[in-house]
Motif scaffolding. Structure first.
Motif, short mmCIF file in Angstrom:
data_model
loop_
_atom_site.label_atom_id
_atom_site.label_comp_id
_atom_site.label_asym_id
_atom_site.label_seq_id
_atom_site.Cartn_x
_atom_site.Cartn_y
_atom_site.Cartn_z
N THR A 128 -4.75 -40.43 -32.58
CA THR A 128 -6.14 -40.83 -32.75
C THR A 128 -6.64 -40.23 -34.05
O THR A 128 -6.26 -39.10 -34.41
CB THR A 128 -7.00 -40.37 -31.57
OG1 THR A 128 -8.34 -40.85 -31.75
CG2 THR A 128 -7.04 -38.86 -31.44
N GLU A 129 -7.47 -40.98 -34.76
CA GLU A 129 -8.00 -40.51 -36.05
C GLU A 129 -9.38 -39.92 -35.84
O GLU A 129 -10.34 -40.63 -35.54
CB GLU A 129 -8.04 -41.67 -37.05
CG GLU A 129 -6.67 -42.18 -37.44
CD GLU A 129 -6.72 -43.27 -38.49
OE1 GLU A 129 -7.84 -43.65 -38.90
OE2 GLU A 129 -5.64 -43.75 -38.89
N LEU A 130 -9.46 -38.62 -35.96
CA LEU A 130 -10.74 -37.92 -35.89
C LEU A 130 -11.38 -37.96 -37.27
O LEU A 130 -10.73 -38.35 -38.26
CB LEU A 130 -10.51 -36.48 -35.43
CG LEU A 130 -9.90 -36.34 -34.02
CD1 LEU A 130 -9.66 -34.88 -33.69
CD2 LEU A 130 -10.78 -36.99 -32.98
N PRO A 131 -12.65 -37.59 -37.39
CA PRO A 131 -13.33 -37.73 -38.68
C PRO A 131 -12.61 -37.11 -39.87
O PRO A 131 -12.63 -37.67 -40.97
CB PRO A 131 -14.67 -37.04 -38.43
CG PRO A 131 -14.92 -37.24 -36.97
CD PRO A 131 -13.57 -37.16 -36.33
N HIS A 132 -11.92 -35.97 -39.70
CA HIS A 132 -11.35 -35.28 -40.86
C HIS A 132 -9.85 -35.01 -40.78
O HIS A 132 -9.27 -34.48 -41.73
CB HIS A 132 -12.09 -33.96 -41.09
CG HIS A 132 -13.56 -34.14 -41.29
ND1 HIS A 132 -14.09 -34.78 -42.38
CD2 HIS A 132 -14.62 -33.77 -40.51
CE1 HIS A 132 -15.42 -34.79 -42.29
NE2 HIS A 132 -15.75 -34.19 -41.17
N PHE A 133 -9.23 -35.36 -39.67
CA PHE A 133 -7.77 -35.19 -39.56
C PHE A 133 -7.27 -36.05 -38.42
O PHE A 133 -8.05 -36.56 -37.59
CB PHE A 133 -7.39 -33.72 -39.36
CG PHE A 133 -7.88 -33.12 -38.08
CD1 PHE A 133 -7.11 -33.13 -36.92
CD2 PHE A 133 -9.14 -32.51 -38.01
CE1 PHE A 133 -7.56 -32.57 -35.75
CE2 PHE A 133 -9.60 -31.95 -36.84
CZ PHE A 133 -8.81 -31.98 -35.70
N ASP A 134 -5.95 -36.23 -38.37
CA ASP A 134 -5.32 -37.00 -37.29
C ASP A 134 -4.90 -36.05 -36.17
O ASP A 134 -4.40 -34.95 -36.42
CB ASP A 134 -4.09 -37.74 -37.80
CG ASP A 134 -4.43 -38.84 -38.79
OD1 ASP A 134 -5.60 -39.25 -38.82
OD2 ASP A 134 -3.52 -39.27 -39.51
#
Length: 432
Positions: A308-314
Protein backbone atom coordinates in the motif's frame (compact mmCIF):
# COMPACT_ATOMS: atom_id res chain seq x y z
CA UNK A 1 11.68 -38.58 5.38
CA UNK A 2 9.70 -40.86 7.73
CA UNK A 3 12.92 -42.52 8.88
CA UNK A 4 14.50 -39.14 9.65
CA UNK A 5 11.41 -38.08 11.61
CA UNK A 6 11.42 -41.31 13.63
CA UNK A 7 15.13 -40.98 14.42
CA UNK A 8 14.69 -37.34 15.46
CA UNK A 9 11.74 -38.25 17.66
CA UNK A 10 13.70 -41.09 19.26
CA UNK A 11 16.66 -38.80 19.93
CA UNK A 12 14.40 -36.16 21.48
CA UNK A 13 12.74 -38.78 23.68
CA UNK A 14 16.11 -40.10 24.80
CA UNK A 15 17.30 -36.61 25.74
CA UNK A 16 14.04 -35.98 27.61
CA UNK A 17 14.26 -39.22 29.59
CA UNK A 18 17.97 -38.98 30.39
CA UNK A 19 17.72 -35.32 31.40
CA UNK A 20 14.85 -36.01 33.80
CA UNK A 21 16.58 -39.09 35.19
CA UNK A 22 19.74 -37.11 35.90
CA UNK A 23 17.86 -34.31 37.67
CA UNK A 24 15.74 -36.83 39.62
CA UNK A 25 18.87 -38.62 40.72
CA UNK A 26 20.47 -35.43 42.05
CA UNK A 27 17.38 -33.82 43.57
CA UNK A 28 15.46 -36.85 44.82
CA UNK A 29 17.57 -39.98 45.12
CA UNK A 30 20.73 -38.31 46.40
CA UNK A 31 18.87 -36.17 48.96
CA UNK A 32 16.88 -38.93 50.62
CA UNK A 33 18.12 -41.74 52.88
CA UNK A 34 16.20 -44.44 51.09
CA UNK A 35 12.75 -45.52 49.95
CA UNK A 36 10.14 -43.56 51.83
CA UNK A 37 7.42 -40.90 51.48
CA UNK A 38 9.84 -38.14 50.42
CA UNK A 39 11.45 -40.17 47.68
CA UNK A 40 8.09 -41.45 46.44
CA UNK A 41 6.68 -37.90 46.28
CA UNK A 42 9.72 -36.61 44.41
CA UNK A 43 9.59 -39.48 41.97
CA UNK A 44 5.89 -38.82 41.32
CA UNK A 45 6.71 -35.20 40.43
CA UNK A 46 9.42 -36.23 37.97
CA UNK A 47 7.10 -38.71 36.29
CA UNK A 48 4.00 -36.51 36.15
CA UNK A 49 5.81 -33.35 35.00
CA UNK A 50 7.18 -34.63 31.69
CA UNK A 51 3.96 -36.53 30.97
CA UNK A 52 1.96 -33.31 31.33
CA UNK A 53 4.47 -31.47 29.17
CA UNK A 54 4.26 -33.96 26.31
CA UNK A 55 0.48 -34.23 26.46
CA UNK A 56 0.14 -30.42 26.48
CA UNK A 57 2.22 -30.19 23.30
CA UNK A 58 0.30 -33.00 21.61
CA UNK A 59 -3.06 -31.52 22.61
CA UNK A 60 -2.19 -28.11 21.17
CA UNK A 61 -0.85 -29.41 17.86
CA UNK A 62 -3.56 -32.05 17.36
CA UNK A 63 -6.47 -29.67 17.84
CA UNK A 64 -7.78 -31.35 20.99
CA UNK A 65 -10.86 -29.83 22.66
CA UNK A 66 -9.94 -26.37 23.87
CA UNK A 67 -10.95 -27.09 27.48
CA UNK A 68 -8.44 -29.95 27.49
CA UNK A 69 -5.73 -27.76 26.00
CA UNK A 70 -6.28 -25.16 28.72
CA UNK A 71 -6.28 -27.81 31.46
CA UNK A 72 -2.95 -29.25 30.33
CA UNK A 73 -1.24 -26.07 29.18
CA UNK A 74 -0.44 -24.35 32.46
CA UNK A 75 1.16 -27.27 34.35
CA UNK A 76 2.62 -28.86 31.22
CA UNK A 77 4.26 -25.76 29.76
CA UNK A 78 5.45 -24.43 33.10
CA UNK A 79 7.13 -27.77 33.74
CA UNK A 80 8.92 -27.35 30.40
CA UNK A 81 10.55 -24.15 31.66
CA UNK A 82 11.15 -25.50 35.17
CA UNK A 83 12.77 -28.70 33.88
CA UNK A 84 15.18 -26.65 31.75
CA UNK A 85 16.34 -24.51 34.66
CA UNK A 86 16.45 -27.42 37.10
CA UNK A 87 18.80 -29.14 34.67
CA UNK A 88 21.00 -26.05 34.25
CA UNK A 89 21.08 -25.43 38.00
CA UNK A 90 21.96 -29.04 38.81
CA UNK A 91 24.75 -29.03 36.22
CA UNK A 92 26.10 -25.79 37.70
CA UNK A 93 25.91 -27.39 41.15
CA UNK A 94 28.33 -30.12 40.10
CA UNK A 95 31.14 -27.57 40.34
CA UNK A 96 30.15 -26.74 43.92
CA UNK A 97 30.04 -30.28 45.25
CA UNK A 98 33.80 -30.95 45.52
CA UNK A 99 34.39 -27.49 46.98
CA UNK A 100 31.77 -28.00 49.66
CA UNK A 101 33.05 -31.50 50.46
CA UNK A 102 36.60 -30.19 50.82
CA UNK A 103 35.40 -27.45 53.15
CA UNK A 104 33.41 -29.89 55.30
CA UNK A 105 36.26 -32.41 55.43
CA UNK A 106 38.14 -30.01 57.69
CA UNK A 107 35.24 -29.87 60.13
CA UNK A 108 33.25 -32.41 62.16
CA UNK A 109 30.46 -34.12 60.28
CA UNK A 110 27.45 -31.76 60.23
CA UNK A 111 24.97 -32.52 62.96
CA UNK A 112 27.28 -34.97 64.72
CA UNK A 113 27.48 -34.45 68.49
CA UNK A 114 29.72 -36.47 70.77
CA UNK A 115 28.05 -37.67 73.95
CA UNK A 116 30.67 -37.34 76.75
CA UNK A 117 31.31 -40.36 78.91
CA UNK A 118 30.39 -39.77 82.55
CA UNK A 119 33.15 -40.00 85.11
CA UNK A 120 32.90 -43.21 87.06
CA UNK A 121 34.61 -44.26 90.22
CA UNK A 122 35.64 -47.91 90.40
CA UNK A 123 33.54 -49.62 92.97
CA UNK A 124 34.33 -52.73 94.94
CA UNK A 125 32.00 -55.56 94.01
CA UNK A 126 31.80 -59.29 94.25
CA UNK A 127 34.42 -61.24 92.36
CA UNK A 128 33.46 -62.42 88.89
CA UNK A 129 31.75 -65.78 88.84
CA UNK A 130 33.81 -68.80 87.95
CA UNK A 131 33.78 -69.96 84.33
CA UNK A 132 30.66 -71.88 83.35
CA UNK A 133 28.44 -70.13 85.89
CA UNK A 134 25.00 -69.30 84.34
CA UNK A 135 24.21 -65.63 83.71
CA UNK A 136 22.01 -64.19 86.44
CA UNK A 137 18.44 -63.36 85.33
CA UNK A 138 17.73 -59.80 84.06
CA UNK A 139 15.15 -57.57 85.62
CA UNK A 140 11.63 -58.21 84.20
CA UNK A 141 10.78 -55.95 81.19
CA UNK A 142 14.38 -54.90 80.59
CA UNK A 143 15.71 -55.80 77.13
CA UNK A 144 19.30 -56.49 76.27
CA UNK A 145 20.99 -53.37 74.74
CA UNK A 146 21.80 -54.20 71.14
CA UNK A 147 25.32 -54.00 70.00
CA UNK A 148 26.41 -50.88 68.19
CA UNK A 149 23.92 -48.49 69.82
CA UNK A 150 25.04 -45.07 70.96
CA UNK A 151 26.39 -45.12 74.42
CA UNK A 152 28.87 -43.24 76.54
CA UNK A 153 31.59 -41.75 74.37
CA UNK A 154 29.89 -42.77 71.09
CA UNK A 155 28.89 -40.44 68.18
CA UNK A 156 25.17 -39.61 67.84
CA UNK A 157 23.61 -40.48 64.44
CA UNK A 158 23.92 -37.66 61.81
CA UNK A 159 23.59 -37.28 58.05
CA UNK A 160 26.68 -38.24 56.12
CA UNK A 161 28.70 -35.50 54.48
CA UNK A 162 27.66 -36.79 51.08
CA UNK A 163 23.97 -36.57 51.97
CA UNK A 164 24.42 -33.14 53.54
CA UNK A 165 26.19 -31.81 50.44
CA UNK A 166 23.50 -33.25 48.15
CA UNK A 167 20.79 -31.57 50.17
CA UNK A 168 22.50 -28.19 50.22
CA UNK A 169 23.34 -28.19 46.51
CA UNK A 170 19.99 -29.70 45.51
CA UNK A 171 18.03 -27.22 47.59
CA UNK A 172 19.95 -24.30 46.12
CA UNK A 173 19.40 -25.61 42.58
CA UNK A 174 15.66 -26.05 43.12
CA UNK A 175 15.31 -22.59 44.67
CA UNK A 176 17.23 -20.98 41.81
CA UNK A 177 15.14 -22.75 39.16
CA UNK A 178 11.80 -21.95 40.80
CA UNK A 179 12.82 -18.32 41.33
CA UNK A 180 13.97 -17.94 37.73
CA UNK A 181 10.79 -19.41 36.27
CA UNK A 182 8.60 -17.43 38.66
CA UNK A 183 10.23 -14.14 37.75
CA UNK A 184 10.17 -14.95 34.03
CA UNK A 185 6.48 -15.87 34.15
CA UNK A 186 5.59 -12.69 36.01
CA UNK A 187 7.42 -10.70 33.33
CA UNK A 188 5.22 -12.18 30.60
CA UNK A 189 1.89 -11.95 32.40
CA UNK A 190 2.34 -8.30 33.35
CA UNK A 191 2.49 -7.47 29.63
CA UNK A 192 5.16 -6.17 27.25
CA UNK A 193 7.21 -3.07 27.92
CA UNK A 194 7.68 -0.32 25.35
CA UNK A 195 11.01 -0.13 23.55
CA UNK A 196 11.92 2.77 21.28
CA UNK A 197 14.39 2.85 18.39
CA UNK A 198 15.17 5.47 15.74
CA UNK A 199 15.91 4.27 12.21
CA UNK A 200 17.26 6.74 9.63
CA UNK A 201 16.16 6.09 6.02
CA UNK A 202 18.00 7.78 3.16
CA UNK A 203 14.94 7.89 0.88
CA UNK A 204 12.47 9.06 3.49
CA UNK A 205 11.29 12.61 2.73
CA UNK A 206 11.62 15.33 5.32
CA UNK A 207 7.84 15.49 5.70
CA UNK A 208 7.83 11.93 7.16
CA UNK A 209 10.59 12.60 9.69
CA UNK A 210 9.50 11.26 13.08
CA UNK A 211 6.83 8.89 11.69
CA UNK A 212 6.21 6.29 14.41
CA UNK A 213 5.39 2.63 13.76
CA UNK A 214 4.35 0.45 16.71
CA UNK A 215 5.71 -3.03 15.99
CA UNK A 216 4.00 -5.89 17.82
CA UNK A 217 4.79 -9.53 17.08
CA UNK A 218 4.38 -13.01 18.55
CA UNK A 219 1.43 -12.35 20.84
CA UNK A 220 0.61 -16.08 20.77
CA UNK A 221 -2.94 -16.01 22.07
CA UNK A 222 -3.82 -19.58 22.98
CA UNK A 223 -4.71 -21.87 25.87
CA UNK A 224 -2.47 -19.89 28.25
CA UNK A 225 -2.53 -16.25 27.08
CA UNK A 226 -6.10 -15.16 26.44
CA UNK A 227 -8.40 -12.18 26.18
CA UNK A 228 -7.05 -10.27 29.19
CA UNK A 229 -3.53 -10.53 27.81
CA UNK A 230 -4.69 -9.30 24.39
CA UNK A 231 -6.29 -6.29 26.07
CA UNK A 232 -3.05 -5.58 27.94
CA UNK A 233 -1.14 -5.58 24.64
CA UNK A 234 -3.70 -3.30 22.99
CA UNK A 235 -3.52 -0.83 25.87
CA UNK A 236 0.27 -0.81 25.70
CA UNK A 237 0.27 -0.17 21.94
CA UNK A 238 -2.36 2.56 22.06
CA UNK A 239 -0.55 4.34 24.88
CA UNK A 240 2.37 5.00 22.51
CA UNK A 241 0.03 6.95 20.15
CA UNK A 242 1.68 5.60 16.99
CA UNK A 243 1.10 6.79 13.45
CA UNK A 244 0.83 3.18 12.25
CA UNK A 245 0.62 -0.25 13.87
CA UNK A 246 2.36 -3.32 12.39
CA UNK A 247 1.34 -6.77 13.68
CA UNK A 248 4.05 -8.98 12.21
CA UNK A 249 2.75 -12.52 12.71
CA UNK A 250 2.24 -15.31 15.24
CA UNK A 251 -0.87 -13.71 16.64
CA UNK A 252 -2.49 -17.00 17.70
CA UNK A 253 -2.03 -20.66 18.55
CA UNK A 254 -5.45 -22.08 17.82
CA UNK A 255 -8.55 -21.80 15.70
CA UNK A 256 -10.87 -18.84 15.22
CA UNK A 257 -13.58 -20.91 16.88
CA UNK A 258 -11.55 -21.27 20.08
CA UNK A 259 -9.67 -17.97 20.12
CA UNK A 260 -11.98 -15.51 18.35
CA UNK A 261 -13.18 -14.06 21.68
CA UNK A 262 -9.59 -13.80 22.94
CA UNK A 263 -8.55 -11.79 19.86
CA UNK A 264 -11.58 -9.45 20.01
CA UNK A 265 -9.73 -6.65 21.91
CA UNK A 266 -7.55 -6.12 18.80
CA UNK A 267 -10.49 -4.18 17.37
CA UNK A 268 -9.44 -1.43 19.79
CA UNK A 269 -6.06 -0.79 18.14
CA UNK A 270 -5.96 2.82 16.98
CA UNK A 271 -3.44 4.68 14.83
CA UNK A 272 -3.69 7.59 12.40
CA UNK A 273 -2.72 5.46 9.41
CA UNK A 274 -4.32 2.22 10.64
CA UNK A 275 -3.13 -1.21 11.73
CA UNK A 276 -1.63 -3.81 9.35
CA UNK A 277 -1.10 -7.55 9.67
CA UNK A 278 1.05 -10.25 8.07
CA UNK A 279 0.97 -13.97 8.78
CA UNK A 280 3.50 -15.84 10.88
CA UNK A 281 4.29 -19.54 10.83
CA UNK A 282 1.85 -20.27 13.66
CA UNK A 283 -1.07 -18.87 11.68
CA UNK A 284 -0.58 -21.75 9.25
CA UNK A 285 -0.86 -24.20 12.14
CA UNK A 286 -4.11 -22.51 13.17
CA UNK A 287 -6.02 -21.89 9.93
CA UNK A 288 -4.40 -18.92 8.20
CA UNK A 289 -7.25 -18.10 5.80
CA UNK A 290 -9.78 -17.98 8.64
CA UNK A 291 -7.52 -15.76 10.71
CA UNK A 292 -6.86 -13.37 7.84
CA UNK A 293 -10.62 -12.98 7.47
CA UNK A 294 -11.02 -12.59 11.23
CA UNK A 295 -8.43 -9.83 11.66
CA UNK A 296 -10.03 -7.99 8.77
CA UNK A 297 -13.32 -7.91 10.70
CA UNK A 298 -11.37 -6.51 13.67
CA UNK A 299 -10.20 -3.55 11.60
CA UNK A 300 -6.68 -4.70 10.72
CA UNK A 301 -5.51 -4.60 7.10
CA UNK A 302 -3.89 -7.89 6.01
CA UNK A 303 -0.97 -7.51 3.60
CA UNK A 304 -0.79 -10.85 1.78
CA UNK A 305 2.09 -10.36 -0.64
CA UNK A 306 0.75 -6.87 -1.16
CA UNK A 307 1.73 -3.22 -0.90
CA UNK A 308 0.00 0.00 0.00
CA UNK A 309 1.26 3.49 -0.81
CA UNK A 310 1.21 5.76 2.19
CA UNK A 311 1.69 9.52 1.74
CA UNK A 312 5.51 9.44 2.07
CA UNK A 313 6.63 5.82 1.71
CA UNK A 314 5.47 2.37 0.63
CA UNK A 315 4.35 -0.24 3.16
CA UNK A 316 4.53 -3.85 1.95
CA UNK A 317 3.92 -7.23 3.51
CA UNK A 318 4.70 -10.83 2.53
CA UNK A 319 3.33 -14.13 3.77
CA UNK A 320 5.36 -16.32 6.07
CA UNK A 321 7.57 -19.08 4.71
CA UNK A 322 5.34 -21.68 6.36
CA UNK A 323 2.65 -20.70 3.87
CA UNK A 324 4.55 -22.59 1.18
CA UNK A 325 3.10 -25.80 2.62
CA UNK A 326 -0.33 -24.53 1.55
CA UNK A 327 0.68 -22.81 -1.68
CA UNK A 328 0.53 -19.42 0.04
CA UNK A 329 4.22 -18.67 0.55
CA UNK A 330 5.92 -15.28 0.28
CA UNK A 331 5.86 -13.59 -3.14
CA UNK A 332 8.27 -10.66 -3.13
CA UNK A 333 7.76 -10.02 -6.83
CA UNK A 334 4.05 -9.52 -6.36
CA UNK A 335 4.50 -7.30 -3.33
CA UNK A 336 7.47 -5.25 -4.53
CA UNK A 337 8.21 -5.95 -8.19
CA UNK A 338 6.54 -2.91 -9.77
CA UNK A 339 7.08 -0.29 -7.09
CA UNK A 340 8.76 3.09 -7.58
CA UNK A 341 12.24 2.59 -6.11
CA UNK A 342 12.65 6.31 -5.62
CA UNK A 343 10.26 5.99 -2.68
CA UNK A 344 11.28 4.56 0.68
CA UNK A 345 9.85 1.14 1.46
CA UNK A 346 9.08 -0.57 4.78
CA UNK A 347 8.42 -4.32 4.60
CA UNK A 348 6.54 -6.46 7.14
CA UNK A 349 7.86 -10.05 7.12
CA UNK A 350 7.54 -12.39 10.07
CA UNK A 351 10.87 -14.23 9.84
CA UNK A 352 14.24 -12.44 9.84
CA UNK A 353 15.61 -14.91 7.26
CA UNK A 354 13.44 -13.15 4.68
CA UNK A 355 15.87 -10.24 4.78
CA UNK A 356 17.91 -11.58 1.86
CA UNK A 357 14.97 -11.25 -0.54
CA UNK A 358 14.24 -7.83 0.90
CA UNK A 359 17.77 -6.73 0.01
CA UNK A 360 17.29 -7.97 -3.57
CA UNK A 361 14.17 -5.84 -3.93
CA UNK A 362 15.71 -2.67 -2.51
CA UNK A 363 13.68 -2.51 0.71
CA UNK A 364 14.84 0.19 3.13
CA UNK A 365 13.61 -1.41 6.37
CA UNK A 366 12.22 -4.85 7.21
CA UNK A 367 10.24 -5.32 10.43
CA UNK A 368 10.17 -8.89 11.81
CA UNK A 369 9.61 -11.02 14.90
CA UNK A 370 9.61 -14.83 15.17
CA UNK A 371 12.72 -15.32 17.33
CA UNK A 372 11.30 -14.20 20.70
CA UNK A 373 14.88 -13.09 21.34
CA UNK A 374 15.46 -16.71 22.36
CA UNK A 375 12.69 -16.49 25.04
CA UNK A 376 14.43 -18.83 27.49
CA UNK A 377 18.16 -18.36 27.96
CA UNK A 378 20.28 -19.99 26.53
CA UNK A 379 17.71 -20.31 23.73
CA UNK A 380 19.20 -17.17 22.20
CA UNK A 381 22.16 -19.31 21.09
CA UNK A 382 19.82 -21.67 19.25
CA UNK A 383 17.92 -18.74 17.74
CA UNK A 384 21.19 -17.16 16.58
CA UNK A 385 22.08 -20.34 14.69
CA UNK A 386 18.81 -20.21 12.72
CA UNK A 387 18.34 -16.47 12.18
CA UNK A 388 20.55 -13.70 10.80
CA UNK A 389 19.49 -11.39 13.64
CA UNK A 390 17.92 -12.52 16.92
CA UNK A 391 16.77 -9.14 18.24
CA UNK A 392 17.32 -5.46 17.60
CA UNK A 393 18.50 -3.45 14.61
CA UNK A 394 21.01 -4.66 12.02
CA UNK A 395 22.07 -3.64 8.53
CA UNK A 396 22.37 -5.84 5.44
CA UNK A 397 23.75 -3.80 2.56
CA UNK A 398 21.43 -0.85 2.06
CA UNK A 399 18.59 -2.60 3.92
CA UNK A 400 18.04 -2.41 7.65
CA UNK A 401 16.35 -5.14 9.68
CA UNK A 402 14.61 -4.68 13.00
CA UNK A 403 13.61 -7.81 14.95
CA UNK A 404 11.22 -7.52 17.89
CA UNK A 405 11.44 -9.97 20.79
CA UNK A 406 7.65 -10.18 20.69
CA UNK A 407 4.85 -9.35 23.10
CA UNK A 408 3.88 -12.83 24.31
CA UNK A 409 5.42 -16.27 24.57
CA UNK A 410 5.00 -19.69 23.01
CA UNK A 411 4.83 -22.78 25.19
CA UNK A 412 5.83 -21.72 28.70
CA UNK A 413 4.40 -18.27 29.50
CA UNK A 414 7.93 -17.48 30.64
CA UNK A 415 10.84 -15.38 29.42
CA UNK A 416 14.37 -15.40 30.79
CA UNK A 417 16.98 -13.03 29.38
CA UNK A 418 14.62 -11.93 26.58
CA UNK A 419 11.97 -9.54 27.96
CA UNK A 420 8.84 -9.03 25.88
CA UNK A 421 8.36 -5.76 24.08
CA UNK A 422 6.27 -3.56 21.85
CA UNK A 423 8.71 -1.49 19.83
CA UNK A 424 8.06 2.02 18.59
CA UNK A 425 10.20 2.47 15.49
CA UNK A 426 10.63 6.14 14.70
CA UNK A 427 11.62 6.78 11.09
CA UNK A 428 14.13 9.56 10.58
CA UNK A 429 14.86 11.37 7.33
CA UNK A 430 18.51 11.99 6.62
CA UNK A 431 17.38 15.19 4.89
CA UNK A 432 15.84 16.67 8.04
Amino acid sequence: MIVVFVLAAAAALAVLVLGHWYVWRRLVRDTTRGPGPARRAGTAVFVTGPLLMVTALVAERSGAPFWLQRTLAWPGFLWMALALYLLLAVVAGEALRPLLRRFLARRPAPGATAVPAPRTVPAQGPPPPPPGTPEPPREPGRAREPEGTAGPGRTAPAPSRRLFVSRVVGGAAAAAAVGTVGQGTYGVLRGPRVKRVTVPLARLPRAAHGFRIAVVSDIHLGPVLGRSFAQRVVDTVNATQPDLIAVVGDLVDGSVKDLGPAAAPLAGLTARHGAYFVTGNHEYFSGAEQWVAEVRTLGLHPLQNARTELPHFDLAGVNDLQGESEGQGPDFGRALGDRDRARACVLLAHQPVQIHEAVRYGVDLQLSGHTHGGQLWPGNLVAAAANPTVAGLARYGDTQLYVSRGAGAWGPPTRVGAPSDVTVVELASTHA
